[in-house]
Enzyme design. Structure first.
Site, PDB file in Angstrom:
ATOM      1  CE  LYS A 109      -3.225  -2.260   3.164  1.00 54.18           C
ATOM      2  NZ  LYS A 109      -3.665  -2.231   4.571  1.00 54.18           N
ATOM      3  CG  ASP A 138       6.768   2.288   0.683  1.00 53.56           C
ATOM      4  OD1 ASP A 138       7.521   1.408   0.198  1.00 53.56           O
ATOM      5  OD2 ASP A 138       6.111   2.083   1.729  1.00 53.56           O
ATOM      6  CG  ASP A 194      14.873  -1.244   5.089  1.00 49.89           C
ATOM      7  OD1 ASP A 194      16.070  -0.922   5.226  1.00 49.89           O
ATOM      8  OD2 ASP A 194      14.203  -1.706   6.034  1.00 49.89           O
ATOM      9  CG  ASP A 228       2.338   0.979   7.381  1.00 46.35           C
ATOM     10  OD1 ASP A 228       3.313   0.796   6.600  1.00 46.35           O
ATOM     11  OD2 ASP A 228       1.818   0.053   8.027  1.00 46.35           O
TER      12      ASP A 228
HETATM   13  P1  IMP Z   1      12.685  -4.141   1.851  1.00 47.39           P
HETATM   14  O1  IMP Z   1      12.252  -5.420   1.201  1.00 47.39           O
HETATM   15  O2  IMP Z   1      13.513  -4.351   3.077  1.00 47.39           O
HETATM   16  O3  IMP Z   1      13.346  -3.154   0.898  1.00 47.39           O
HETATM   17  O4  IMP Z   1      11.376  -3.519   2.453  1.00 47.39           O
HETATM   18  C1  IMP Z   1      10.662  -2.556   1.838  1.00 47.39           C
HETATM   19  C2  IMP Z   1       9.329  -2.380   2.563  1.00 47.39           C
HETATM   20  O5  IMP Z   1       9.467  -2.364   3.995  1.00 47.39           O
HETATM   21  C3  IMP Z   1       8.801  -1.041   2.173  1.00 47.39           C
HETATM   22  O6  IMP Z   1       8.001  -1.132   1.008  1.00 47.39           O
HETATM   23  C4  IMP Z   1       8.008  -0.651   3.401  1.00 47.39           C
HETATM   24  O7  IMP Z   1       6.702  -1.139   3.315  1.00 47.39           O
HETATM   25  C5  IMP Z   1       8.715  -1.306   4.557  1.00 47.39           C
HETATM   26  N1  IMP Z   1       9.623  -0.360   5.245  1.00 47.39           N
HETATM   27  C6  IMP Z   1      10.969  -0.423   5.312  1.00 47.39           C
HETATM   28  N2  IMP Z   1      11.463   0.612   6.024  1.00 47.39           N
HETATM   29  C7  IMP Z   1      10.396   1.353   6.403  1.00 47.39           C
HETATM   30  C8  IMP Z   1      10.267   2.585   7.161  1.00 47.39           C
HETATM   31  O8  IMP Z   1      11.217   3.224   7.619  1.00 47.39           O
HETATM   32  N3  IMP Z   1       8.987   3.023   7.333  1.00 47.39           N
HETATM   33  C9  IMP Z   1       7.895   2.388   6.842  1.00 47.39           C
HETATM   34  N4  IMP Z   1       7.976   1.250   6.130  1.00 47.39           N
HETATM   35  C10 IMP Z   1       9.226   0.730   5.917  1.00 47.39           C
END
Ligand code: IMP
Length: 180
Positions: free
Chosen positions: A42, A99, A102, A159
């Site tokens: 979302k 969004d 990470d 969120d």
């Molecule tokens: P990744 O697979 O670790 O890159 O995770 C990405 C997802 O984790 C993003 O699309 C967010 O939904 C969530 N996420 C990672 N860091 C944050 C943060 O600081 N705030 C909110 N959501 C986060």
């Protein structure tokens, strides 16, 4: 809600300016093309809706919901697609809108899934890129608005436990909210 935010990183005005500039860049880079722009729900919904109104191209929009699970140390991990796109992307230029990047685990896996459908190209567009040592994939954003530190940020679609998405700004959530 506002008192749970320790500091504001990017104001409504700063975000609007960055999104407008990014939309212009994407428009220029894709002149004469008609990309398929895929928002990852979302978290991307507000960014996506502002971004596409700043992209002056004959494009198509679609959305996907993907949740990652499994071993965080494994590059590209596994994702469960909870909602798939309806668009046939074979031969199309695809821009994935996220969004926040990470660890990059979710997007690396989503990209892998979409690559199997033979698009002409796939690019990654993220609102925020978290500067972290925890990246598990060498996937990098082709387009981004801002870098953020290794902190938990909320607002403008992002969120914590489904709250704070409707904040107009992006801020750092106070640690006491998520560390008990
Ligand atoms: P990744 O697979 O670790 O890159 O995770 C990405 C997802 O984790 C993003 O699309 C967010 O939904 C969530 N996420 C990672 N860091 C944050 C943060 O600081 N705030 C909110 N959501 C986060």
């Amino acid at each position: 809600m506002h008192s749970d935010v320790g500091s504001i990183l990017f104001s409504e005005e700063q975000i609007a300016e960055a999104v407008k500039a990014l939309g212009k860049r994407i428009t220029a880079d894709h002149a004469g093309k008609s990309p398929v722009i895929i928002g990852i729900l979302k978290g991307s919904f507000i960014f996506m809706s502002d971004l596409v109104r700043n992209i002056d191209l004959d494009c198509e929009l679609d959305f996907m919901i993907a949740k990652s699970y499994g071993n965080a140390a494994v590059s590209s991990g596994k994702v469960r697609v909870l909602k798939d796109i309806d668009t046939d992307i074979a031969g199309r230029d695809v821009i994935i809108v996220e969004d926040i990047l990470d660890t990059a685990r979710t997007l690396a896996a989503v990209k892998e899934i979409l690559m199997e459908r033979n698009p002409a190209s796939i690019q990654i567009c993220t609102l925020l890129d978290k500067v972290t040592t925890k990246k598990v994939s060498d996937l990098r954003a082709d387009y981004k608005c801002f870098d953020v530190g290794d902190e938990f940020v909320v607002g403008y679609g992002l969120d914590y436990a489904e709250r704070y998405r409707n904040l107009k700004y992006i801020g750092v959530l106070k640690r006491e909210i998520y560390e008990h």
